[in-house]
Enzyme design. Structure first.
Site, short mmCIF file in Angstrom:
data_model
loop_
_atom_site.label_atom_id
_atom_site.label_comp_id
_atom_site.label_asym_id
_atom_site.label_seq_id
_atom_site.Cartn_x
_atom_site.Cartn_y
_atom_site.Cartn_z
N HIS A 267 4.06 -35.18 -54.43
CA HIS A 267 4.72 -36.20 -55.26
C HIS A 267 3.64 -36.96 -56.02
O HIS A 267 2.88 -36.34 -56.74
CB HIS A 267 5.58 -37.09 -54.34
N HIS A 307 7.94 -28.71 -61.38
CA HIS A 307 8.76 -29.91 -61.19
C HIS A 307 10.15 -29.48 -60.72
O HIS A 307 10.67 -28.46 -61.14
CB HIS A 307 8.89 -30.68 -62.51
N ASP A 363 1.54 -35.56 -63.68
CA ASP A 363 0.28 -35.75 -62.93
C ASP A 363 -0.85 -34.89 -63.47
O ASP A 363 -2.00 -35.05 -63.03
CB ASP A 363 0.51 -35.43 -61.45
C1 SDX Z 1 5.93 -35.98 -59.36
O1 SDX Z 1 10.77 -35.72 -58.66
C2 SDX Z 1 10.14 -36.36 -59.57
O2 SDX Z 1 10.69 -36.81 -60.53
C3 SDX Z 1 8.68 -36.59 -59.27
C4 SDX Z 1 7.86 -37.21 -60.40
C5 SDX Z 1 8.25 -38.65 -60.64
O3 SDX Z 1 8.00 -39.12 -61.75
O4 SDX Z 1 8.71 -39.31 -59.67
O5 SDX Z 1 8.03 -36.48 -61.58
C6 SDX Z 1 6.37 -37.23 -60.04
O6 SDX Z 1 5.96 -35.93 -58.17
C7 SDX Z 1 5.53 -34.79 -60.20
C8 SDX Z 1 5.24 -33.53 -59.34
C9 SDX Z 1 3.81 -33.64 -58.81
N1 SDX Z 1 3.52 -32.56 -57.83
C10 SDX Z 1 2.70 -31.56 -58.10
O7 SDX Z 1 2.18 -31.37 -59.20
C11 SDX Z 1 2.41 -30.65 -56.91
C12 SDX Z 1 2.51 -29.20 -57.36
N2 SDX Z 1 3.90 -28.92 -57.73
C13 SDX Z 1 4.74 -28.37 -56.70
O8 SDX Z 1 4.38 -28.42 -55.38
C14 SDX Z 1 6.19 -28.23 -57.05
O9 SDX Z 1 6.29 -27.75 -58.33
C15 SDX Z 1 7.07 -29.46 -56.89
C16 SDX Z 1 6.92 -30.06 -55.56
C17 SDX Z 1 6.73 -30.46 -57.93
C18 SDX Z 1 8.51 -29.01 -57.08
O10 SDX Z 1 8.78 -28.12 -56.10
P1 SDX Z 1 10.22 -27.42 -55.90
O11 SDX Z 1 11.17 -27.81 -56.98
O12 SDX Z 1 10.65 -27.64 -54.50
O13 SDX Z 1 9.88 -25.95 -56.17
P2 SDX Z 1 9.40 -24.93 -55.06
O14 SDX Z 1 8.34 -25.58 -54.23
O15 SDX Z 1 10.60 -24.39 -54.37
O16 SDX Z 1 8.70 -23.78 -55.96
C19 SDX Z 1 9.49 -22.80 -56.60
C20 SDX Z 1 8.53 -21.61 -56.79
C21 SDX Z 1 7.82 -21.19 -55.50
O17 SDX Z 1 7.45 -19.85 -55.66
P3 SDX Z 1 8.33 -18.69 -54.91
O18 SDX Z 1 8.47 -19.12 -53.45
O19 SDX Z 1 9.66 -18.70 -55.64
O20 SDX Z 1 7.54 -17.44 -55.07
O21 SDX Z 1 7.47 -22.00 -57.68
C22 SDX Z 1 6.23 -21.97 -56.98
C23 SDX Z 1 6.55 -21.99 -55.51
O22 SDX Z 1 5.51 -21.36 -54.76
N3 SDX Z 1 5.51 -23.17 -57.39
C24 SDX Z 1 4.22 -23.19 -57.69
C25 SDX Z 1 3.97 -24.51 -58.08
N4 SDX Z 1 5.09 -25.24 -58.00
C26 SDX Z 1 6.05 -24.40 -57.57
N5 SDX Z 1 3.26 -22.23 -57.66
C27 SDX Z 1 2.02 -22.62 -58.05
N6 SDX Z 1 1.71 -23.88 -58.44
C28 SDX Z 1 2.65 -24.85 -58.47
N7 SDX Z 1 2.33 -26.06 -58.87
#
Ligand code: SDX
Length: 429
Positions: A267, A307, A363
């Site tokens: 997050h 996201h 971020d």
């Molecule tokens: C914020 O919710 C909000 O609004 C939050 C926010 C706010 O203003 O409050 O916008 C602020 O928190 C932004 C997000 C910051 N986090 C990151 O940058 C961390 C990296 N991102 C991820 O961990 C991920 O994208 C999330 C947590 C942001 C979202 O995750 P989801 O929606 O639960 O998606 P998921 O984890 O189920 O991923 C779906 C697929 C997976 O691959 P498969 O299992 O389908 O093969 O996408 C892949 C994940 O492995 N994936 C990534 C990835 N994010 C998702 N692979 C590589 N790098 C990434 N960053």
């Protein structure tokens, strides 16, 4: 055509008309679906709330497919360009842009709540010099609730207004005290002649000079960054604020919980992880190798990418990237930006990221600006928490005033043991 779903339970042949409101059904309307009369009734199962609306809200609208973000209907691009952060904080909390008189009164009230109790210094001194500033912020927010027992009057509008002034006014001071403590520098008191972000910079960086000289480019850049982080509908930390607040806990401890949720690397903690990732990559030519490791699963995630809602470019990331250029004219270019731009270029062409609709989020670029402005990496999530205070409080207040809401208490699908009898110690295997 009637606004309802007809659900047929093939176990019984019975049909149910489930009303549709706002393109949503009430989960409670599923409970009538039973096989036998003494059944509990049907529930919906939705781990991580992937497809569950926990509330009705009028604060922030996001269209993840189109990359749209609006605060109370106003596009993020317009408010980021034309407003100050405190003006946006007023909008998010009150629902309308303030008149000049309303804004002046709002700014005055927040400015005169920037001081924190002197005892907080003693509290701060208890932390190690290398304590993570988010740990210091979370605990100090909870501690502040002990100084304001009146904040428990959460049903009283005047009390809520006073706590909102206190929290928006004091969170920069707490953040600055935490920063000064880690450097062993004396605390700097708020300067009420400065703007919200100007005062924050003064409390962070003022040394022996009688008055801190604010750089207007950095002051405005921080204001824009604060605007972009003000609210984001039902994100993990906003959901936490609503959940804790739903038990009628005071807003200080509720916000300590929200800040704790924000601290997580998935997050708000991601902006700090992005910088660590860019440093680990080290140079543009190492980007393809890093991307390969991420895709193979051995390199962790591409932090700052992806996201839950945005399946397009996060509109905030675009604005931050433009703001970076203005900051670098003052601070000098952060070489990590070149690595980040190359990382984005390659990722946006790569099937792995394209298929999963992974784009830079808020971020991805923010940390590069914060570092160029002299903020330590560990403080980046604190810089997220400061502006998100207005969003958390807006969500908290909307929850309290919503007649549909009550204490948050989800159900579960129980898959554990059925009833079984106690086993004496000597009989246990
Ligand atoms: C914020 O919710 C909000 O609004 C939050 C926010 C706010 O203003 O409050 O916008 C602020 O928190 C932004 C997000 C910051 N986090 C990151 O940058 C961390 C990296 N991102 C991820 O961990 C991920 O994208 C999330 C947590 C942001 C979202 O995750 P989801 O929606 O639960 O998606 P998921 O984890 O189920 O991923 C779906 C697929 C997976 O691959 P498969 O299992 O389908 O093969 O996408 C892949 C994940 O492995 N994936 C990534 C990835 N994010 C998702 N692979 C590589 N790098 C990434 N960053």
């Amino acid at each position: 055509m009637p606004d309802n779903l007809t659900i047929k339970d093939n176990r019984t042949g019975k049909e149910y008309a489930i009303p549709i409101t706002n393109d949503t059904i009430r989960a409670m309307d599923l409970r009538q679906i039973k096989v036998s009369d003494d059944d509990f009734g049907m529930m919906s199962y939705d781990p991580a709330f992937m497809n569950t609306a926990s509330c009705q809200s009028k604060i922030t609208f996001i269209d993840g497919d189109k990359g749209i973000l609006r605060y109370r209907g106003y596009p993020i691009e317009q408010v980021a360009e034309k407003c100050t952060y405190l003006e946006v904080a007023y909008l998010v909390l009150h629902g309308e842009l303030p008149t000049k008189t309303q804004l002046d009164e709002w700014v005055h009230n927040i400015t005169y709540h920037t001081m924190i109790h002197e005892n907080i210094k003693k509290f701060m001194d208890g932390f190690n010099h290398d304590a993570h500033p988010m740990g210091m912020l979370v605990s100090t927010l909870a501690a502040l609730s002990t100084y304001y027992p009146d904040s428990k009057n959460i049903q009283d509008a005047e009390s809520r207004k006073l706590q909102i002034y206190r929290l928006i006014g004091k969170i920069p001071t707490i953040a600055a005290y935490a920063y000064r403590h880690t450097l062993g520098l004396p605390y700097v008191y708020p300067d009420n002649e400065l703007s919200y972000t100007g005062n924050f910079l003064s409390m962070l960086y003022k040394m022996a000079e009688p008055k801190y000289k604010v750089n207007p480019v950095l002051e405005r850049a921080l204001d824009v960054l604060f605007i972009l982080h003000a609210d984001h509908e039902q994100n993990c930390s906003a959901n936490t604020m609503r959940s804790i607040g739903s038990s009628q806990a005071d807003p200080f401890v509720s916000m300590a919980g929200a800040a704790a949720a924000l601290y997580g690397p998935l997050h708000g903690g991601a902006n700090e992880q992005v910088l660590r990732m860019l440093r680990e990559i080290g140079s543009k030519d190492k980007v393809p190798e890093f991307i390969k490791k991420v895709k193979s699963g051995e390199g962790g995630r591409l932090m700052g990418f992806g996201h839950r809602i945005y399946k397009n470019y996060d509109p905030r990331a675009k604005i931050i990237k433009d703001t970076a250029e203005k900051v670098f004219e003052v601070t000098g270019r952060n070489p990590l930006l070149d690595i980040a731009v190359e990382l984005e270029r390659i990722a946006l062409e790569d099937e792995y990221f394209v298929k999963r609709k992974l784009y830079p989020n808020v971020d991805f670029y923010s940390g590069i600006i914060y570092e160029a402005m002299g903020f330590p990496t560990a403080a980046f999530t604190v810089l997220f928490a400061i502006p998100r205070t207005s969003g958390w409080l807006a969500q908290w207040q909307e929850m309290l005033l919503d007649p549909d809401q009550k204490i948050a208490r989800p159900r579960q699908v129980f898959l554990g043991y059925d009833k079984r009898d106690f086993v004496a110690m000597e009989k246990r295997k």
